[in-house]
Design a protein around this motif. Structure first.
Motif, short mmCIF file in Angstrom:
data_model
loop_
_atom_site.label_atom_id
_atom_site.label_comp_id
_atom_site.label_asym_id
_atom_site.label_seq_id
_atom_site.Cartn_x
_atom_site.Cartn_y
_atom_site.Cartn_z
N VAL A 1 0.87 -1.17 0.00
CA VAL A 1 0.00 0.00 0.00
C VAL A 1 0.91 1.22 0.00
CG1 VAL A 1 -0.21 -0.09 2.53
CG2 VAL A 1 -1.82 1.27 1.19
N LEU A 2 0.73 2.09 -0.97
CA LEU A 2 1.52 3.30 -1.06
C LEU A 2 0.89 4.36 -0.16
CD1 LEU A 2 3.95 4.65 -2.58
CD2 LEU A 2 2.22 5.62 -4.11
N ASP B 1 -4.88 4.08 11.84
CA ASP B 1 -6.20 3.51 11.54
C ASP B 1 -6.36 3.22 10.06
OD1 ASP B 1 -7.02 3.55 14.16
OD2 ASP B 1 -8.16 5.41 14.00
N SER B 2 -5.90 4.15 9.22
CA SER B 2 -6.09 3.98 7.77
C SER B 2 -5.21 2.87 7.20
CB SER B 2 -5.79 5.30 7.05
OG SER B 2 -4.41 5.61 7.09
N GLU C 1 -3.43 -5.73 7.91
CA GLU C 1 -4.14 -6.98 8.19
C GLU C 1 -4.16 -7.89 6.97
OE1 GLU C 1 -5.44 -8.30 10.84
OE2 GLU C 1 -5.09 -6.63 12.24
N ASP C 2 -4.17 -7.28 5.78
CA ASP C 2 -4.16 -8.06 4.54
C ASP C 2 -2.75 -8.51 4.16
OD1 ASP C 2 -6.87 -7.88 4.27
OD2 ASP C 2 -6.81 -6.18 2.85
N HIS D 1 6.63 -2.58 9.23
CA HIS D 1 6.17 -2.93 7.89
C HIS D 1 6.24 -1.76 6.91
CE1 HIS D 1 4.77 -6.91 9.15
NE2 HIS D 1 4.34 -6.32 10.26
N SER D 2 6.99 -0.71 7.25
CA SER D 2 7.08 0.47 6.39
C SER D 2 8.46 0.59 5.77
CB SER D 2 6.75 1.74 7.18
OG SER D 2 5.43 1.71 7.64
N TYR D 3 8.49 1.02 4.50
CA TYR D 3 9.73 1.11 3.74
C TYR D 3 9.72 2.37 2.88
CZ TYR D 3 9.75 -3.87 4.88
OH TYR D 3 9.70 -5.08 5.54
#
Length: 730
Positions: free
Chosen positions: A500-501, A559-560, A566-567, A601-603
């Motif tokens: 997700v960007l 939240d967003s 989760e996916d 989980h962020s890059y």
């Protein structure tokens, strides 16, 4: 101080002190990097040093009692001073009891803090500064501009003119060698005249009462042992348990403070020292090696430190070892120095914590906004103090006009609401996302209106937005609009990656092309891309000291992103400052578990592309070849991510010249503010000059951050793009 007065002050210091400060601080900073590169255990030493300081501050009451016992067992005296007046009363009383006419003093920021020179001179005691820099400033009647190099703001020529005018030597002094030789002879004579010697202390070992002095001049140990009375003044935070804890600091402090492998003089004194008392009036008399006539007084200063120890956000300030590395590594400090970037006593990044804790918020408020939160000092600090966070917290307290969080509640303020005292300038920049959304919805009219001369004059007058700075140009078609209507590129290869960007406000509303390029690049490498809602990360309000807004925004972002996490999707971020917020600040803004989930989980986009290529993605799907000049974002460097951009570009056949200028000077909103515009441009011109000189000249410029893009767009004739834009398939 008004914005206009602050701008005038900065402009004056840029003109009169900037060149000397830049030469001295950058020289030391380069030396630090070189000295650290000679060892492969610097990070381990930093971790060890921090752990020792954490433990020492936690055990501080115990260590105070231990050092009292140790010093008294040696025959000395410990005095715990509540504040500056208390310390000065004790010191002047010692001088009076010794019937002292002259006191020789080595460099000590703690003695500057208590203004002991004024107290002694009012009591009829002549104070002689023996450190070269302090001696220069005593002659010039000026305040220090740096924690380690008090006269960093003066050139050799200026010091020569000062000495020639003040002392009228037989032969004019010209060179650095002339000046140091003259100063050595002068202060040597003063030390011989002295009845009392005073030093600071870099560290005090509680178990033995030993004072550690780390210097590049021999004057400190002379002040300690030549007169028969030695007074050492140190903040209580200088205590560490024992000599066994000193090794890491001995290795780090010279590297951090002087760019050296080890300091010229490292003195460990356990007073009263068993050395002869020299009678300079009768030099031929036999030397008396007895300690019976010697006195030692250790003055430990509180002066707000106990309160700082109990303050969760200011506590880390007490880990400071006064090396000045935060100042040397700071682009703003390098250009304007401590007479702007400093308060009553302390200078540089860590000064905000010291000034707020010792003198109060009013002192810190005068210079706190010079910290842009770039986080370069975080990597420079040998004990890993989170200086940007301290600056942010103090800025928030300045906005609220209160020293403690519980004061907000007593006064009926909610910590979940921004205070009414935040000025319009900070509110404007702290809520950039809302402004960008409105500007995009009404573009291109909003852009034409914002550029109108009356509007720029009004923005300057009421919000301090400098009219010389081009404003962001909002795009009518947002990244979200484009993403919803686009046709995805066919994947060049197989991939099971899903991302997700995260679209920051600049990427969604202003620099939309870099967002499009990120999507096309990831899709070309076989990645399934989703787009998160545009939610501000909290970085903008953090930079303005609006913590309540930052917490709300961080909560909305978490939240967003939660459904995507989760996916099983990874989060890819274009703007390095937002990734820094995710990985670092969210740990302070959100509950631990939520913060960890986002951070893990962020890059950064080029970091992610590097990982894809390393794991078999088809590099031929991307554009390659050409000559580039690359400038990385401050926080990208702090996170250690600039290497991934370089590696990706080189793998795709680009000939890359990387700028070694660490900061563009724009720093988000900083470069837009009228009081800081000249400083921002002065910092940026260092980068511009490098990019306009060989081997970077005539190459296409790529820059990783939005603020870097804006600064370079103003300073360079040629344009610049985000690195992902040059490798994205057409």
């Amino acid at each position: 101080m008004s914005r206009r007065e602050k701008a005038q002050r900065i402009r004056h210091l840029l003109d009169t002190e900037g060149d000397a400060v830049f030469e001295n601080t950058t020289h030391i900073n380069d030396g630090r990097l070189e000295a650290n590169a000679t060892r492969d255990d610097i990070e381990a030493l930093r971790e060890e040093a921090r752990a020792i300081k954490e433990d020492a501050i936690e055990r501080l009451p115990e260590l105070i009692e231990t050092v009292r016992e140790s010093v008294e067992a040696n025959g000395g005296t410990v005095y715990l001073a509540e504040d500056a007046a208390d310390a000065n009363d004790y010191i002047t009383d010692v001088a009076a009891r010794k019937d002292a006419d002259v006191l020789a003093k080595s460099k000590s920021m703690t003695s500057e803090e208590i203004e002991v020179n004024d107290a002694l001179e009012a009591a009829g005691v002549e104070v002689c500064e023996t450190d070269l820099g302090e001696f220069v400033l005593q002659v010039a009647e000026e305040a220090p501009s740096h924690l380690v190099g008090p006269a960093f703001h003066k050139s050799t020529a200026e010091i020569a003119d000062l000495f020639n005018a003040h002392f009228d030597p037989g032969e004019p002094l010209e060179t650095a060698e002339d000046l140091t030789a003259f100063a050595r002879d002068h202060v040597g004579a003063q030390i011989r005249r002295a009845d009392v010697g005073m030093t600071g202390a870099n560290f005090v070992f509680a178990a033995s009462g030993t004072v550690a002095l780390v210097t590049n001049e021999g004057n400190a140990r002379k002040c300690a042992v030549t007169p028969d009375t030695h007074v050492a003044v140190a903040g209580v935070e200088k205590l560490i348990p024992s000599v066994d804890d000193f090794t890491a600091f001995a290795e780090l402090i010279a590297r951090a403070g002087g760019g050296q492998d080890i300091a010229t003089y490292l003195s460990l004194l356990t007073p009263p020292v068993d050395s002869p008392v020299v009678d300079f009036d009768e030099p031929d008399e036999p030397l008396d090696a007895s300690t019976d006539d010697r006195e030692f007084h250790l003055v430990l200063l509180d002066n707000g430190r106990t309160a700082m120890r109990e303050d969760d956000d200011l506590r880390e300030t007490l880990y400071c070892i006064r090396c000045g590395a935060c100042a040397n590594s700071c682009a703003n400090f390098q250009h304007v120095g401590g007479h702007a970037f400093g308060g009553e006593t302390y200078t540089g990044g860590i000064a905000t914590g010291w000034e707020a804790g010792v003198y109060g918020l009013d002192s810190a408020a005068e210079f706190n906004d010079l910290c842009t939160g770039c986080s370069r000092c975080l990597n420079a600090c040998p004990v890993k103090i989170d200086i940007p966070w301290i600056n942010t917290v103090v800025r928030d307290r300045v906005n609220r006009g209160t020293d403690r969080e519980f004061d907000w509640l007593v006064e009926g303020l909610s910590p979940d609401a921004d205070p009414g005292g935040v000025d319009l300038q900070k509110r404007l920049f702290g809520n950039f996302g809302a402004l960008a959304k409105l500007g995009s919805a009404t573009a291109p009219l909003s852009n034409r209106l914002a550029d109108a001369r009356p509007v720029r004059a009004l923005l300057d007058r009421v919000a301090g937005v400098d009219p010389r700075r081009d404003l962001p140009e909002f795009r009518r078609e947002t990244l979200a609009d484009w993403f919803a209507s686009r046709t995805p590129l066919p994947a060049a290869g197989e991939s099971d990656r899903e991302v997700v960007l995260y679209p920051d406000a600049y990427t969604n509303y202003v620099l939309v092309d870099r967002g499009k390029a990120a999507v096309r690049t990831l899709e070309a490498l076989g990645v399934d891309v989703a787009l998160a809602p545009c939610r501000e990360s909290g970085r903008a309000p953090l930079s303005q000291g609006m913590l309540a807004t930052a917490r709300r925004q961080a909560d909305r972002v978490a939240d967003s992103l939660e459904p995507f996490l989760e996916d099983g999707r990874d989060v890819v971020v274009v703007e390095p400052s937002d990734l820094a917020a995710f990985r670092d600040e969210y740990g302070r803004l959100l509950d631990g578990e939520r913060a960890d989930r986002v951070a893990e989980h962020s890059y950064e986009v080029m970091e992610y592309v590097y990982g894809l290529l390393e794991n078999g993605a088809d590099a031929d799907a991307l554009s390659g070849g050409g000559e580039l000049a690359y400038h990385s974002h401050c926080q990208q460097r702090t996170l250690g991510l600039d290497v991934y951009t370089e590696a990706v570009l080189e793998r795709l056949g680009y000939d890359v010249v990387t700028s070694d200028v660490e900061c563009c000077g724009m720093a988000g909103s900083f470069g837009y503010k009228s009081e800081y515009y000249e400083l921002s441009v002065d910092v940026g011109e260092t980068l511009r000059d490098q990019l306009e000189a060989d081997p970077a000249a005539d190459r296409e410029v790529v820059a990783s951050g939005a603020s870097c893009h804006e600064q370079l767009a103003d300073l360079l004739a040629r344009g610049n793009r985000h690195p992902v834009e040059v490798l994205a398939p057409e």
